[in-house]
Design a protein around this motif. Structure first.
Motif, PDB file in Angstrom:
ATOM      1  N   GLU A 240      69.251  50.280  29.445  1.00 26.97           N
ATOM      2  CA  GLU A 240      69.363  51.277  28.683  1.00 26.97           C
ATOM      3  C   GLU A 240      68.344  51.665  27.691  1.00 26.97           C
ATOM      4  N   PHE A 243      65.656  53.637  29.841  1.00 31.39           N
ATOM      5  CA  PHE A 243      66.144  54.913  30.066  1.00 31.39           C
ATOM      6  C   PHE A 243      65.973  55.938  28.703  1.00 31.39           C
ATOM      7  N   ARG A 247      63.806  59.094  28.220  1.00 27.73           N
ATOM      8  CA  ARG A 247      64.693  60.361  28.174  1.00 27.73           C
ATOM      9  C   ARG A 247      64.233  61.197  26.933  1.00 27.73           C
ATOM     10  N   LEU A 253      65.531  60.279  34.873  1.00 23.71           N
ATOM     11  CA  LEU A 253      65.690  59.194  35.955  1.00 23.71           C
ATOM     12  C   LEU A 253      65.953  59.538  37.319  1.00 23.71           C
ATOM     13  N   LEU A 256      66.825  54.286  40.249  1.00 23.68           N
ATOM     14  CA  LEU A 256      66.980  52.984  39.375  1.00 23.68           C
ATOM     15  C   LEU A 256      67.469  51.972  40.319  1.00 23.68           C
ATOM     16  N   TYR A 268      62.362  51.637  37.957  1.00 23.18           N
ATOM     17  CA  TYR A 268      62.657  52.894  37.628  1.00 23.18           C
ATOM     18  C   TYR A 268      61.675  54.155  38.006  1.00 23.18           C
ATOM     19  N   PHE A 270      60.872  57.988  37.328  1.00 18.96           N
ATOM     20  CA  PHE A 270      61.367  58.989  36.186  1.00 18.96           C
ATOM     21  C   PHE A 270      60.558  60.181  36.733  1.00 18.96           C
TER      22      PHE A 270
END
Length: 276
Positions: A240, A243, A247, A253, A256, A268, A270
């Motif tokens: 979290e 992310f 973000r 994303l 994952l 991850y 992105f």
């Protein structure tokens, strides 16, 4: 733990490069193929032809080689001179005439990073949490991604108290002599062996274990153990947190793979803002 890697004294930093030089003894075509397969799966791309690839903290250079095999123009750098030497040796063995540049550098060196420009794929697996300034390193890596490009990172999972205890183990390792380090490695190997046995007896299989993840990426369990026990500096983050952090900078994303709340790295990919 927020100490610039350029100022951290030698007795507080694990010799990652020495371990990577030893790892070269086991690199073969099977391991290269495994690394290449894991890269294509995460990037959801069959090849990287015509794309630029930056390997931040290249270590042995295995994934730089994988990107080269996939057709990318590769630029690799690492803070540790021995890692640079390992990467150069891997290139000499498997891609002596490849479009592949290797140099020494730090992700925390803002001037150097600005001179690099931007890349279609910025890759940094299990590196940024070892700089001593993880979030600054994450931001620096993100700035190197070209508009619409991909940022592929892996960050140690935050397990709460267990992560705090592992920090103490790693810190003790880098400040200890050979005998104490050997004892810590032996204890660590016994611990992970017991975990695998309990998992098999419980019918959990081995697919999500650190050992299985190492094997899937073409790495070596023996060398990875040394890296895990000694890998300091050491920082962690929850999925979290990673992310939310990226973000907030406009990244989306696209891939994952978590370690399911266990010990290890969450992976991850992105997509950078600004693409078509």
């Amino acid at each position: 733990m927020a100490v610039d890697e350029r100022r951290r004294s030698a007795d507080e930093r694990f010799a990652f490069g020495e371990n990577w030089l030893r790892y070269l003894d086991v690199v073969d075509e099977r391991r290269i193929a495994d690394a290449t397969a894991s890269l294509t799966a995460a990037l959801e791309a069959g090849d990287l032809a015509g794309r630029t690839f930056l390997d931040v903290g290249c270590g042995s250079g295995l994934f730089s080689l994988a990107a080269h095999r996939l057709g990318a123009k590769v630029h690799s750098f690492d803070y540790d001179p021995a890692s640079v030497a390992a990467c150069e040796e891997l290139r000499r063995r498997f891609a002596p005439h490849g479009d592949w540049t290797i140099e020494r550098g730090s992700i925390l060196d803002d001037d150097h990073m600005r001179r690099l420009g931007r890349f279609d794929v910025v890759y940094s697996w299990g590196v940024l949490h070892h700089t001593g300034e993880m979030w600054r390193a994450v931001d620096a890596a993100a700035r190197l991604v070209a508009p619409g490009g991909a940022l592929y990172i892996a960050i140690y999972n935050d397990q709460g108290l267990p992560s705090r205890l592992w920090w103490k183990v790693k810190h003790r390792y880098v400040r200890s002599g050979p005998l104490a380090r050997g004892a810590l490695l032996l204890s660590g190997g016994t611990y992970f062996g017991a975990r695998r046995l309990v998992g098999r007896l419980a019918g959990e299989g081995d697919g999500g274990s650190p050992r299985a993840r190492v094997r899937r990426r073409g790495m070596s369990a023996r060398h990875d153990l040394v890296d895990w026990i000694g890998g300091f500096p050491f920082e962690v983050a929850t999925p979290e947190q990673v992310f939310g952090h990226l973000r907030g900078r406009g990244f989306q994303l696209t891939f994952l793979r978590t370690c399911k709340g266990r010990l290890g790295c969450n992976e991850y990919v992105f997509a950078a803002p600004g693409g078509d």
